[in-house]
Motif scaffolding. Structure first.
Motif, PDB file in Angstrom:
ATOM      1  N   GLN A 152       0.819  -1.212   0.000  1.00 41.79           N
ATOM      2  CA  GLN A 152       0.000   0.000   0.000  1.00 41.79           C
ATOM      3  C   GLN A 152       0.856   1.266   0.000  1.00 41.79           C
ATOM      4  N   VAL A 153       1.946   1.259   0.764  1.00 41.80           N
ATOM      5  CA  VAL A 153       2.838   2.423   0.755  1.00 41.80           C
ATOM      6  C   VAL A 153       3.434   2.604  -0.632  1.00 41.80           C
ATOM      7  N   ALA A 154       3.886   1.504  -1.247  1.00 32.47           N
ATOM      8  CA  ALA A 154       4.475   1.583  -2.585  1.00 32.47           C
ATOM      9  C   ALA A 154       3.442   2.024  -3.620  1.00 32.47           C
ATOM     10  N   PHE A 155       2.204   1.470  -3.542  1.00 36.44           N
ATOM     11  CA  PHE A 155       1.148   1.880  -4.466  1.00 36.44           C
ATOM     12  C   PHE A 155       0.971   3.393  -4.437  1.00 36.44           C
ATOM     13  N   ASN A 156       0.787   3.927  -3.250  1.00 33.64           N
ATOM     14  CA  ASN A 156       0.502   5.360  -3.120  1.00 33.64           C
ATOM     15  C   ASN A 156       1.706   6.216  -3.500  1.00 33.64           C
ATOM     16  N   TYR A 157       2.899   5.719  -3.239  1.00 35.14           N
ATOM     17  CA  TYR A 157       4.107   6.470  -3.612  1.00 35.14           C
ATOM     18  C   TYR A 157       4.198   6.615  -5.133  1.00 35.14           C
ATOM     19  N   TYR A 158       3.993   5.526  -5.851  1.00 37.63           N
ATOM     20  CA  TYR A 158       4.068   5.606  -7.307  1.00 37.63           C
ATOM     21  C   TYR A 158       2.865   6.335  -7.900  1.00 37.63           C
ATOM     22  N   ARG A 159       1.746   6.268  -7.227  1.00 34.60           N
ATOM     23  CA  ARG A 159       0.599   7.090  -7.660  1.00 34.60           C
ATOM     24  C   ARG A 159       0.952   8.575  -7.569  1.00 34.60           C
ATOM     25  N   LEU A 160       1.671   8.930  -6.508  1.00 32.71           N
ATOM     26  CA  LEU A 160       2.104  10.318  -6.370  1.00 32.71           C
ATOM     27  C   LEU A 160       2.961  10.754  -7.558  1.00 32.71           C
ATOM     28  N   ILE A 161       3.906   9.912  -7.937  1.00 32.60           N
ATOM     29  CA  ILE A 161       4.756  10.245  -9.084  1.00 32.60           C
ATOM     30  C   ILE A 161       3.909  10.344 -10.350  1.00 32.60           C
ATOM     31  N   ALA A 203      -5.866  16.554 -10.490  1.00 34.68           N
ATOM     32  CA  ALA A 203      -4.541  15.973 -10.244  1.00 34.68           C
ATOM     33  C   ALA A 203      -3.975  16.457  -8.915  1.00 34.68           C
ATOM     34  N   GLU A 204      -4.108  17.752  -8.635  1.00 35.52           N
ATOM     35  CA  GLU A 204      -3.581  18.298  -7.376  1.00 35.52           C
ATOM     36  C   GLU A 204      -4.347  17.744  -6.174  1.00 35.52           C
ATOM     37  N   LYS A 205      -5.644  17.544  -6.361  1.00 35.85           N
ATOM     38  CA  LYS A 205      -6.447  16.937  -5.288  1.00 35.85           C
ATOM     39  C   LYS A 205      -5.967  15.513  -5.004  1.00 35.85           C
ATOM     40  N   ASN A 206      -5.733  14.738  -6.069  1.00 40.78           N
ATOM     41  CA  ASN A 206      -5.274  13.358  -5.907  1.00 40.78           C
ATOM     42  C   ASN A 206      -3.880  13.293  -5.287  1.00 40.78           C
ATOM     43  N   ILE A 207      -3.048  14.290  -5.593  1.00 45.78           N
ATOM     44  CA  ILE A 207      -1.709  14.341  -4.995  1.00 45.78           C
ATOM     45  C   ILE A 207      -1.812  14.443  -3.474  1.00 45.78           C
ATOM     46  N   GLU A 208      -2.641  15.360  -3.013  1.00 44.34           N
ATOM     47  CA  GLU A 208      -2.746  15.555  -1.558  1.00 44.34           C
ATOM     48  C   GLU A 208      -3.408  14.364  -0.882  1.00 44.34           C
ATOM     49  N   LEU A 235      -1.301   7.462 -21.071  1.00 42.68           N
ATOM     50  CA  LEU A 235       0.008   6.805 -21.072  1.00 42.68           C
ATOM     51  C   LEU A 235       0.605   6.783 -19.666  1.00 42.68           C
ATOM     52  N   VAL A 236       0.483   7.885 -18.954  1.00 45.08           N
ATOM     53  CA  VAL A 236       0.961   7.931 -17.570  1.00 45.08           C
ATOM     54  C   VAL A 236       0.235   6.882 -16.726  1.00 45.08           C
ATOM     55  N   ASN A 237      -1.078   6.799 -16.893  1.00 45.17           N
ATOM     56  CA  ASN A 237      -1.863   5.836 -16.121  1.00 45.17           C
ATOM     57  C   ASN A 237      -1.478   4.399 -16.457  1.00 45.17           C
ATOM     58  N   ASN A 238      -1.200   4.141 -17.730  1.00 46.67           N
ATOM     59  CA  ASN A 238      -0.836   2.784 -18.133  1.00 46.67           C
ATOM     60  C   ASN A 238       0.532   2.387 -17.583  1.00 46.67           C
ATOM     61  N   LYS A 239       1.466   3.325 -17.531  1.00 49.72           N
ATOM     62  CA  LYS A 239       2.760   3.034 -16.916  1.00 49.72           C
ATOM     63  C   LYS A 239       2.590   2.772 -15.418  1.00 49.72           C
ATOM     64  N   LEU A 240       1.682   3.528 -14.808  1.00 49.63           N
ATOM     65  CA  LEU A 240       1.412   3.321 -13.390  1.00 49.63           C
ATOM     66  C   LEU A 240       0.791   1.958 -13.149  1.00 49.63           C
ATOM     67  N   VAL A 241      -0.093   1.532 -14.042  1.00 52.15           N
ATOM     68  CA  VAL A 241      -0.721   0.211 -13.911  1.00 52.15           C
ATOM     69  C   VAL A 241       0.333  -0.885 -13.922  1.00 52.15           C
ATOM     70  N   LYS A 242       1.313  -0.772 -14.813  1.00 56.28           N
ATOM     71  CA  LYS A 242       2.359  -1.798 -14.884  1.00 56.28           C
ATOM     72  C   LYS A 242       3.159  -1.859 -13.580  1.00 56.28           C
ATOM     73  N   ILE A 243       3.534  -0.698 -13.061  1.00 54.75           N
ATOM     74  CA  ILE A 243       4.327  -0.677 -11.831  1.00 54.75           C
ATOM     75  C   ILE A 243       3.522  -1.220 -10.652  1.00 54.75           C
ATOM     76  N   THR A 244       2.295  -0.776 -10.515  1.00 48.80           N
ATOM     77  CA  THR A 244       1.475  -1.254  -9.393  1.00 48.80           C
ATOM     78  C   THR A 244       1.187  -2.744  -9.523  1.00 48.80           C
ATOM     79  N   GLU A 245       1.084  -3.249 -10.756  1.00 49.90           N
ATOM     80  CA  GLU A 245       0.834  -4.676 -10.932  1.00 49.90           C
ATOM     81  C   GLU A 245       2.071  -5.495 -10.582  1.00 49.90           C
ATOM     82  N   LEU A 246       3.259  -4.959 -10.834  1.00 48.75           N
ATOM     83  CA  LEU A 246       4.477  -5.630 -10.391  1.00 48.75           C
ATOM     84  C   LEU A 246       4.515  -5.725  -8.864  1.00 48.75           C
ATOM     85  N   ILE A 247       4.087  -4.643  -8.225  1.00 48.02           N
ATOM     86  CA  ILE A 247       4.017  -4.657  -6.751  1.00 48.02           C
ATOM     87  C   ILE A 247       2.970  -5.655  -6.282  1.00 48.02           C
ATOM     88  N   ARG A 248       1.847  -5.692  -6.987  1.00 47.78           N
ATOM     89  CA  ARG A 248       0.783  -6.630  -6.613  1.00 47.78           C
ATOM     90  C   ARG A 248       1.242  -8.083  -6.804  1.00 47.78           C
TER      91      ARG A 248
END
Length: 449
Positions: free
Chosen positions: A159-168, A222-227, A426-439
């Motif tokens: 969960q920490v990793a998910f949210n960290y990469y979501r931030l990026i 985007a700024e709302k999701n960041i916070e 494209l940003v979301n799809n890259k995020l999906v790959k990273i979060t799926e590796l974590i999953r």
């Protein structure tokens, strides 16, 4: 005396099919070593992220609660180990009785005093294995709580990793939107100038304004999701909400080989699977206990001490007393309580077995799905990058054609809007790959060590 007359030892009856539990068709996925066995500090390369994970493991409230549950289970296990030991109690008493002078006892003995000090002991022989089963059940409860704690830690790391990469990811979206807003503000100025010169209609001006406002709305999101993500990480670390420092490069740093190992390794790596089996063993032992309750229990009791009617003779050797008693108790009729308890424990064992089988099947599904998504996501990202490049060229061409009068302004607006959407996707799809590796790492049992 033997304690194995009734009690049976647990034997695993669930088999894992190494050939079919995982549905993986990608030939590039190896089955040699399970990368879920990599410790989390080596799995994640980002030093900021590993610091947040370390803080979360130390301070997270769910982890701290789980640790206390483990301590409770340890105490119960210590108690469970003591059930085959005798119960010993010490006692001391002094009494005075004033008898009635108008009774035979009063006339014969007068007033009476009595002083006692002694020790009572009671011990139950474990003929049927009930006490040993009790000890094993408490041990399995301890092991279950330890695995539950590991599962909580594993999920916490993910969960920490998910949210960290979501931030990026949200940072990248924000960066794209800021550039887009700047470009659309400049475009709106040009459009207004062309409108005043009579070369464009008011429709083109309003469309430019609408695109600008749309970009600003997306920026606010985007700024709302960041916070929100920063607050989520703060909560996971057991801290008050605050800003989270992070890397500015949105690249996955997972340079290891995609190796899922063999399904049988899930029994050792995944805490939830291990906890389910320990719970099954615990219910198995409770069946042993319930079965032993049908049979007679043999108990030996003894007491020794000093007793006197005069305080000065209390500790005299002649005041010593001792008795020992052996008894066997066979249940005959107890309102069906023993049989009912036996039937309940049998059903609980079946439920635990089904839950164990379900956890194995679920683990296989999670691993299979994650491998599939990671594999397909590579294709999605390649095509998405090609789509973005095509839209960038479309924007350039439409602007050139607009300048030469060969295209209308609607084509330019459409190309720009498509480019923005494609870049965010494209940003979301890259995020999906990273979060799926974590999953997948979590699904293979990684993260708790």
């Amino acid at each position: 005396m033997s304690s194995c007359l009734i009690r049976k030892d647990y034997t695993r009856t669930v088999e894992i099919d190494d050939e079919s539990l995982y549905r993986i068709t990608n030939e590039n996925v190896a089955h040699d070593q399970n990368f879920g066995q990599i410790i989390w500090s080596d799995f994640f390369k980002d030093s900021l992220l590993t610091d947040y994970i370390d803080r979360a493991i130390t301070n997270n409230y769910d982890v701290r609660i789980a640790l206390e549950n483990v301590e409770i289970a340890k105490s119960l296990f210590k108690q469970g180990k003591s059930v085959n030991q005798p119960t010993v109690n010490g006692n001391i008493s002094a009494g005075y009785t004033q008898n009635s002078a108008n009774t035979p006892i009063g006339n014969a003995f007068g007033n009476q005093q009595q002083y006692n000090v002694g020790v009572d002991m009671s011990w139950e022989a474990d003929i049927w294995g009930k006490l040993k089963a009790t000890t094993e059940a408490s041990r399995m409860n301890l092991l279950t709580q330890e695995e539950v704690k590991k599962a909580i830690v594993s999920d916490l790391v993910s969960q920490v990793a998910f949210n960290y990469y979501r931030l990026i990811g949200f940072d990248k979206q924000r960066e794209i939107l800021l550039k887009t807003i700047k470009s659309r503000e400049e475009s709106l100025e040009v459009t207004e100038a062309l409108y005043k010169a009579g070369e464009l209609t008011l429709v083109a001006v309003k469309q430019s304004e609408a695109l600008l406002y749309n970009s600003k709305v997306l920026l606010v999101e985007a700024e709302k999701n960041i916070e929100i993500s920063e607050n989520a990480i703060s909560f996971l670390m057991g801290e008050n909400n605050h800003a989270i420092e992070r890397d500015s490069v949105f690249n996955d740093r997972f340079d290891f080989k995609l190796d899922v190992g063999l399904p049988i390794q899930l029994l050792e790596n995944r805490p939830d699977v291990k906890a389910a089996e320990y719970n099954l063993i615990s219910t198995f032992e409770r069946v042993n206990i319930a079965k032993a309750n049908f049979y007679p229990s043999l108990r030996i009791s003894a007491s020794a001490g000093l007793q006197s009617i005069q305080v000065q003779d209390w500790f005299n050797p002649s005041s010593f007393l001792f008795n020992v008693l052996g008894s066997a108790t066979q249940p005959i009729w107890n309102q069906r309580q023993i049989k009912t308890q036996y039937e309940i424990t049998q059903s609980e064992e079946k439920i635990a077995l089904l839950n164990f089988q379900k956890q194995i099947l679920l683990a296989g599904q999670e691993v299979s799905n994650s491998v599939l998504i990671i594999d397909k996501q590579e294709e999605v990202i390649i095509n998405q990058e090609a789509e973005c490049e095509a839209y960038r060229l479309a924007v350039e061409y439409s602007q050139d054609l607009l300048g030469s009068g060969s295209a209308n302004y609607l084509e330019v607006i459409t190309a720009r809007q498509n480019l923005l959407q494609a870049e965010i996707i494209l940003v979301n799809n890259k995020l999906v790959k990273i979060t799926e590796l974590i999953r997948l790492y979590n699904a293979l049992g990684g993260g708790w060590s």
